[in-house]
Design an enzyme around this catalytic site. Structure first.
Site, PDB file in Angstrom:
ATOM      1  N   SER A  96       0.905  -0.939  -0.096  1.00 61.02           N
ATOM      2  CA  SER A  96       0.167  -0.067  -0.263  1.00 61.02           C
ATOM      3  C   SER A  96       1.001   1.261  -0.271  1.00 61.02           C
ATOM      4  O   SER A  96       0.489   1.975  -0.710  1.00 61.02           O
ATOM      5  CB  SER A  96      -1.245   0.086   0.955  1.00 61.02           C
ATOM      6  OG  SER A  96      -1.877  -1.190   1.074  1.00 61.02           O
TER       7      SER A  96
ATOM      8  N   ARG B 134      21.328  -2.534  16.801  1.00 58.52           N
ATOM      9  CA  ARG B 134      20.411  -1.197  17.043  1.00 58.52           C
ATOM     10  C   ARG B 134      19.423  -0.906  18.081  1.00 58.52           C
ATOM     11  O   ARG B 134      18.360  -0.485  18.530  1.00 58.52           O
ATOM     12  CB  ARG B 134      19.152  -1.074  16.016  1.00 58.52           C
ATOM     13  CG  ARG B 134      17.987  -2.900  15.827  1.00 58.52           C
ATOM     14  CD  ARG B 134      17.048  -2.624  14.490  1.00 58.52           C
ATOM     15  NE  ARG B 134      15.896  -3.687  15.181  1.00 58.52           N
ATOM     16  CZ  ARG B 134      15.351  -3.979  14.365  1.00 58.52           C
ATOM     17  NH1 ARG B 134      15.213  -3.647  13.066  1.00 58.52           N
ATOM     18  NH2 ARG B 134      14.576  -4.678  14.507  1.00 58.52           N
TER      19      ARG B 134
ATOM     20  N   ARG C 102      19.994  -0.609  11.119  1.00 57.48           N
ATOM     21  CA  ARG C 102      21.061  -0.976  11.507  1.00 57.48           C
ATOM     22  C   ARG C 102      22.592  -0.532  11.419  1.00 57.48           C
ATOM     23  O   ARG C 102      23.345  -0.985  11.464  1.00 57.48           O
ATOM     24  CB  ARG C 102      21.043  -3.074  11.030  1.00 57.48           C
ATOM     25  CG  ARG C 102      20.404  -3.126  11.960  1.00 57.48           C
ATOM     26  CD  ARG C 102      20.082  -4.919  12.244  1.00 57.48           C
ATOM     27  NE  ARG C 102      18.545  -5.547  12.595  1.00 57.48           N
ATOM     28  CZ  ARG C 102      18.883  -5.647  13.364  1.00 57.48           C
ATOM     29  NH1 ARG C 102      20.005  -5.925  14.799  1.00 57.48           N
ATOM     30  NH2 ARG C 102      18.100  -6.862  14.107  1.00 57.48           N
TER      31      ARG C 102
END
Length: 514
Positions: free
Chosen positions: A64, A193, A266
């Site tokens: 979408s 991260r 990351r």
């Protein structure tokens, strides 16, 4: 009293793809007399909503976000992976001024070019083909000291799959007669991260000091030793690659360091360790002043060179309407409201001049198979009122049902969702014709037309890579053009409105007025 406007309405039936096969096809199984009649009697065509035609990798299913960006932009908007693939294929990559500038500066000063990144064919955070292209760029421009620091994957690739990739690069360096793999380490360390700085520090020391827990003569030997220690690719401990008599690859001031990951999340932590003067994640044993290049922008507050900054989209449909003093309405339920506003506007949060927005709350149910019609009745009521208001030159509406109910994998519910949509389309088409407006009905990607995976027999809850319908309802005598894609919709609307198409829009009108 101002003249009533005859709106150009775009209705996006989210997840409403086109599939010939009738088995497990909720759109075929549903009773849809209105859509059937429109398809039989009105100008129509099928358009691509997936893969390269929307800037995704070949044959990848649409989604979408990407769909609405392409719909509103009027041009193919490439995702990072595809953008780089295209740039490398047509050799624009090899002339990128940021990359060539960093390499040339290091070469001219007798300094090293360090290339780091996730050595992976996964294509999620990086792609090894891009890293190979960077090695070739450095070699072509005469750099002698080329050092590759390979972060190993094993998450987006099989857990022990790095050997073939490392071999490929060792063979490449041998063929070039210069450069080498200088270190290997698992992504667990180099690509954290979650502020686990003890991990990042191990990668930083490996790169800056050429010091690790292990050493090997070749990258493949280093990897095999890691496997013998029972470390899969992702968890390979810091390993210096340096044969007898080779100089070490410790980083020095003035060296170039090119980070070849394109996904930001990351890449940020290790980048900050190199770039931020006030870095405090760990005490850096060696602070090195390298010429650091990010492949893409990892964060706006990381102040260093970017080879491929975010593409800002000029003259999207919404912006072009505003520049031409046209009024527009964006309307949807909660689930797809961001898509008809933020994404359709090319990533711009604020509304344009003359742009109104209506948000209808999606029903509060655990899963939408419990209420497959969602809030379509209220959405239609508001949409019909807007069409008849005479206020708007153009209206963009998204009905989420086909997608949101398709994701549940419940066939009966998806059928009900499609039948509810048919009633809505009937009301909207009547309203548009009653005011002498024009209507385009399409979808952003498929979903509800494939409710079972033929390979596994399980419910198919994902999007598809099938085409989507495009239907014209209006008083113009038009002829449909074959071979369209989502980015042709905005130019089609402008053409039907008798407006100029901005040069930034490379899409083509799909309905030609005869």
């Amino acid at each position: 009293m101002s003249v009533s406007k005859k709106p150009m309405v775009l209705v996006i039936l989210d997840g409403y793809g086109y599939r010939e096969e009738q088995q497990d096809n909720a759109i075929f199984s549903a009773k849809t007399p209105v859509m059937d009649a429109l398809w039989a009697n009105r100008p129509h065509t099928l358009i691509d909503a997936s893969g390269l035609e929307v800037g995704l990798p070949d044959r990848q299913m649409g989604n979408s976000e990407v769909g609405h960006v392409n719909l509103g932009a009027g041009r193919i908007v490439y995702q990072d992976l595809t953008r780089l693939d295209v740039e490398i294929k047509d050799r624009a990559f090899f002339a990128n001024p940021v990359l060539t500038g960093a390499v040339d500066k290091a070469k001219n000063a007798g300094k090293a070019v360090h290339i780091m990144g996730l050595l992976s064919a996964g294509g999620v955070h990086s792609h090894e083909d891009h890293i190979m292209a960077m090695v070739e760029l450095a070699a072509e421009r005469g750099a002698e000291k080329i050092y590759l620091h390979a972060f190993l994957d094993g998450r987006d690739t099989p857990p022990r799959s790095a050997e073939s990739s490392l071999k490929k690069f060792e063979e490449k360096f041998a063929a070039l007669g210069k450069g080498r793999v200088a270190s290997i380490i698992g992504r667990y360390y180099a690509m954290d991260r979650d502020n686990r700085w003890d991990r990042v520090e191990k990668a930083y020391d490996l790169l800056t000091l050429a010091q690790g827990e292990f050493q090997a003569d070749t990258a493949v030997a280093g990897l095999q030793a890691a496997y013998a220690r029972d470390e899969n690719d992702e968890f390979v401990k810091a390993t210096v690659i340096r044969a007898e008599g080779q100089p070490d690859a410790a980083m020095e001031d003035g060296d170039a360091l090119i980070f070849m990951n394109f996904r930001a999340d990351r890449a940020r932590e290790i980048t900050r360790a190199f770039v931020n003067a006030d870095f405090d994640g760990f005490a850096r044993k060696k602070v090195v002043n390298v010429d650091f290049v990010m492949l893409t922008e990892y964060a706006a507050d990381i102040k260093t060179a970017v080879a491929y900054p975010p593409a800002s989209l000029v003259n999207t449909f919404g912006e072009w309407m505003a520049k031409n003093d046209k009024t527009q309405l964006r309307i949807s339920e909660t689930e797809k409201y961001a898509h008809v506003t933020f994404f359709f506007n090319g990533g711009v949060e604020e509304s344009f001049k003359g742009e109104d927005r209506i948000l209808i709350n999606s029903p509060k149910v655990a899963t939408y198979d419990l209420q497959p019609e969602m809030s379509s009745a209220e959405l239609t009521e508001k949409l019909v009122a807007a069409i008849k208001s005479g206020k708007y030159d153009t209206i963009i509406c998204n009905y989420p049902n086909g997608d949101m109910v398709g994701h549940t994998g419940v066939m009966e519910a998806a059928v009900k969702a499609v039948e509810a949509l048919d009633h809505c389309v009937e009301e909207v088409a009547k309203a548009v014709e009653s005011v002498g407006g024009q209507l385009l009905i399409t979808a952003d990607h498929g979903n509800a037309e494939q409710m079972r995976d033929p390979a596994t027999g399980q419910a198919h809850t994902a999007h598809t890579n099938l085409p989507v319908p495009l239907i014209y309802v209006g008083d113009k005598n038009v002829k449909a053009v074959e071979g369209g894609k989502l980015s042709d919709i905005a130019p089609t609307m402008l053409s039907l409105m008798g407006m100029e198409i901005p040069q930034e829009m490379t899409g083509k009108p799909l309905f030609i007025v005869e």
